[in-house]
Write a protein that holds these residues in place. Structure first.
Motif, PDB file in Angstrom:
ATOM      1  N   ARG A 184       0.980  -1.152  -0.009  1.00  9.14           N
ATOM      2  CA  ARG A 184       0.001   0.006   0.175  1.00  9.14           C
ATOM      3  C   ARG A 184       0.792   1.331   0.213  1.00  9.14           C
ATOM      4  NH1 ARG A 184      -3.562  -1.929   4.303  1.00  9.14           N
ATOM      5  NH2 ARG A 184      -4.748  -3.553   3.382  1.00  9.14           N
ATOM      6  N   LEU A 185       1.562   1.398  -0.929  1.00  7.71           N
ATOM      7  CA  LEU A 185       2.457   2.677  -1.197  1.00  7.71           C
ATOM      8  C   LEU A 185       2.223   3.212  -2.531  1.00  7.71           C
ATOM      9  CD1 LEU A 185       5.980   0.915  -0.134  1.00  7.71           C
ATOM     10  CD2 LEU A 185       4.273   2.342   1.182  1.00  7.71           C
ATOM     11  N   SER A 186       2.481   4.600  -2.566  1.00  6.99           N
ATOM     12  CA  SER A 186       2.348   5.155  -4.050  1.00  6.99           C
ATOM     13  C   SER A 186       3.374   4.677  -4.665  1.00  6.99           C
ATOM     14  CB  SER A 186       2.266   6.621  -3.819  1.00  6.99           C
ATOM     15  OG  SER A 186       3.701   7.086  -3.157  1.00  6.99           O
ATOM     16  N   VAL A 187       3.544   4.949  -6.041  1.00  6.89           N
ATOM     17  CA  VAL A 187       4.835   4.867  -6.896  1.00  6.89           C
ATOM     18  C   VAL A 187       5.889   5.252  -6.456  1.00  6.89           C
ATOM     19  CG1 VAL A 187       5.593   4.973  -9.092  1.00  6.89           C
ATOM     20  CG2 VAL A 187       3.149   4.272  -9.011  1.00  6.89           C
ATOM     21  N   GLY A 199       6.186  -1.617   7.504  1.00  2.00           N
ATOM     22  CA  GLY A 199       6.648  -0.149   8.643  1.00  2.00           C
ATOM     23  C   GLY A 199       6.678   1.075   7.253  1.00  2.00           C
ATOM     24  N   LEU A 200       6.625   0.844   5.982  1.00  2.00           N
ATOM     25  CA  LEU A 200       6.834   1.948   5.245  1.00  2.00           C
ATOM     26  C   LEU A 200       5.701   2.572   4.831  1.00  2.00           C
ATOM     27  CD1 LEU A 200       9.420   0.594   2.695  1.00  2.00           C
ATOM     28  CD2 LEU A 200       9.822   1.994   4.608  1.00  2.00           C
ATOM     29  N   PRO A 201       5.363   3.912   4.492  1.00  2.00           N
ATOM     30  CA  PRO A 201       6.363   4.841   4.446  1.00  2.00           C
ATOM     31  C   PRO A 201       6.939   5.573   5.693  1.00  2.00           C
ATOM     32  CG  PRO A 201       4.542   5.846   4.011  1.00  2.00           C
ATOM     33  CD  PRO A 201       4.227   4.341   4.250  1.00  2.00           C
ATOM     34  N   LYS A 202       6.405   4.941   7.015  1.00  2.00           N
ATOM     35  CA  LYS A 202       6.501   5.725   7.901  1.00  2.00           C
ATOM     36  C   LYS A 202       8.018   5.509   8.408  1.00  2.00           C
ATOM     37  CE  LYS A 202       4.719   3.733  12.070  1.00  2.00           C
ATOM     38  NZ  LYS A 202       5.940   3.170  12.679  1.00  2.00           N
ATOM     39  N   GLU A 260      14.448   9.962  -0.011  1.00  2.00           N
ATOM     40  CA  GLU A 260      13.538   9.134  -0.554  1.00  2.00           C
ATOM     41  C   GLU A 260      14.733   8.085  -1.270  1.00  2.00           C
ATOM     42  OE1 GLU A 260      11.395  11.549  -3.742  1.00  2.00           O
ATOM     43  OE2 GLU A 260       9.776  12.103  -2.264  1.00  2.00           O
ATOM     44  N   GLY A 261      15.795   8.141  -0.787  1.00  2.00           N
ATOM     45  CA  GLY A 261      17.039   7.014  -1.194  1.00  2.00           C
ATOM     46  C   GLY A 261      17.801   7.548  -2.322  1.00  2.00           C
ATOM     47  N   GLY A 262      17.468   8.823  -2.896  1.00  2.00           N
ATOM     48  CA  GLY A 262      18.242   9.235  -4.058  1.00  2.00           C
ATOM     49  C   GLY A 262      19.621   9.505  -3.568  1.00  2.00           C
ATOM     50  N   LEU A 263      20.689   9.438  -4.213  1.00  2.08           N
ATOM     51  CA  LEU A 263      21.991   9.426  -4.183  1.00  2.08           C
ATOM     52  C   LEU A 263      22.488  10.896  -4.402  1.00  2.08           C
ATOM     53  CD1 LEU A 263      24.646   8.064  -3.152  1.00  2.08           C
ATOM     54  CD2 LEU A 263      25.021   7.713  -5.641  1.00  2.08           C
ATOM     55  N   GLY A 296       9.969   3.925  -4.366  1.00  2.00           N
ATOM     56  CA  GLY A 296      11.132   4.058  -4.842  1.00  2.00           C
ATOM     57  C   GLY A 296      12.112   3.520  -3.939  1.00  2.00           C
ATOM     58  N   VAL A 297      11.577   3.418  -2.711  1.00  4.45           N
ATOM     59  CA  VAL A 297      12.945   2.760  -1.753  1.00  4.45           C
ATOM     60  C   VAL A 297      12.893   1.302  -1.305  1.00  4.45           C
ATOM     61  CG1 VAL A 297      13.052   5.003  -0.315  1.00  4.45           C
ATOM     62  CG2 VAL A 297      11.309   3.071   0.425  1.00  4.45           C
ATOM     63  N   VAL A 298      11.936   0.673  -2.075  1.00  2.67           N
ATOM     64  CA  VAL A 298      11.750  -0.777  -2.080  1.00  2.67           C
ATOM     65  C   VAL A 298      13.038  -1.570  -2.301  1.00  2.67           C
ATOM     66  CG1 VAL A 298      10.681  -2.836  -2.713  1.00  2.67           C
ATOM     67  CG2 VAL A 298       9.145  -0.885  -1.916  1.00  2.67           C
TER      68      VAL A 298
END
Ligand code: BTN
Length: 321
Positions: free
Chosen positions: A140-143, A253-256, A295-298, A147-149
């Protein structure tokens, strides 16, 4: 039937009589004997005979669907698909998920792949003995949140491998697992979405487990295997289950809890604090890998002070800064 016989023999402390076993499985003793011969031909060492009883002495290094699903949450009952050979478990998982045969969760595992796929359309060598699986999830996450999956998948896989082997497993952004700079595992996440909403995700994990480097084929990357690093085989069903169970509980536990997860990623990073070249959309950018964003971006800063955040791309590692 093969799975049930092996499970029954494993449950028993000593020899199990042919009569009892045949009765329990609802087959004749002659049919049971035939199945035993089949198991022996497949590499199981089984002592005994219909009269004396059967005892399992050793089993081949195979992943059995029943053994695996017994280590997973109840929702995986009937949702573990195990094949000797797949073209690609990601492709098979997508077919099964799209046609509604796998879901809401599912796990596709192959002993080997003939067309294993890596990121950027690369080939992924997948001989017998490795861990090649694809997990189907409908989070149950938005697209955007999803992104962090892939990063989560790399964290849990690295932690599980480290626990199972004692090796120092590091992560190259976004989700390559390295041991002393050599790649031991990769993750290919594919998403099916409709009208901007996730239908399902396929998280494909390839881990060079009980294979040697020589068996990996013409891999031009610096690669290694768990077997080469430790000199022994891992229990593949247990390791797969450890990865999948931890992944599912952290995913819930995501996105919390995304910050917590990113802290774990940073703790295993082989990327941050190094000079890196990131190639994305055919363009290369070199600078210091400073950090991950929320959001996990480098985040990479070059010598001129230009700061860029990458959401996708391939990293080549340079020296430590
Ligand atoms: C990469 O590092 O390029 C990703 C490799 C992912 C390989 C796994 S093996 C199981 C699953 N099936 C595939 O075809 N690919 C992934």
């Amino acid at each position: 039937m093969k799975d049930s016989i092996v499970a029954a023999l494993k449950e028993a402390d000593g020899p199990v009589s042919g009569e009892l076993l045949a009765g329990r499985l609802g087959v004749s003793r002659a049919a049971l004997w035939k199945h035993m011969e089949g198991l022996r031909a497949a590499g199981y060492v089984i002592d005994g005979s219909p009269k004396v009883g059967y005892r399992l002495m050793s089993e081949p290094d195979l992943i059995l669907a029943s053994a695996l699903s017994s280590l997973l949450p109840g929702e995986f009952k009937e949702k573990v698909v195990r094949v000797d050979e797949a073209d690609s478990t990601n492709t098979l998982a997508k077919e099964l998920a799209s046609s509604g045969r796998l879901g809401p969760v599912g796990l596709v595992v192959a002993e080997s792949q003939t067309g294993g796929r890596g990121r950027f359309g690369r080939r992924w060598h997948s001989p017998h003995g490795g861990i090649w699986f694809s997990l189907v999830i409908r989070p149950r996450l938005s697209v955007r949140e999803a992104g962090v999956v892939p990063l989560l998948a790399s964290v849990v896989t690295a932690e599980a491998v480290a626990e199972a082997t004692g090796l120092d497993v590091r992560i190259k952004w976004p989700n390559d697992l390295l041991i002393e700079g050599k790649k031991v595992a990769g993750i290919l996440t594919e998403l099916a979405a409709e009208l901007g909403e996730i239908d399902y995700l396929v998280v494909g994990v390839g881990l060079n487990a009980n294979v040697s480097f020589d068996e990996l084929g013409d891999s031009d990357l610096a690669a290694t295997t768990l077997m080469d690093e430790t000199g022994r085989a891992v229990d593949r069903p247990r390791l797969i289950a450890k990865i999948v169970n931890r992944f599912l509980s952290d995913l819930a536990g995501l996105p919390k809890d995304v910050d917590k997860m990113l802290r774990r990623w940073r703790a295993r990073s082989a990327t941050l604090g190094r000079t890196v070249t990131v190639t994305a959309a055919g363009e290369a950018f070199t600078g210091e890998a400073i950090d991950l964003d929320s959001e996990g971006g480098l985040i990479v800063v070059d010598k001129a002070g230009t700061r860029r955040v990458f959401r996708a791309g391939e990293v080549t590692l340079g020296e430590r800064v």
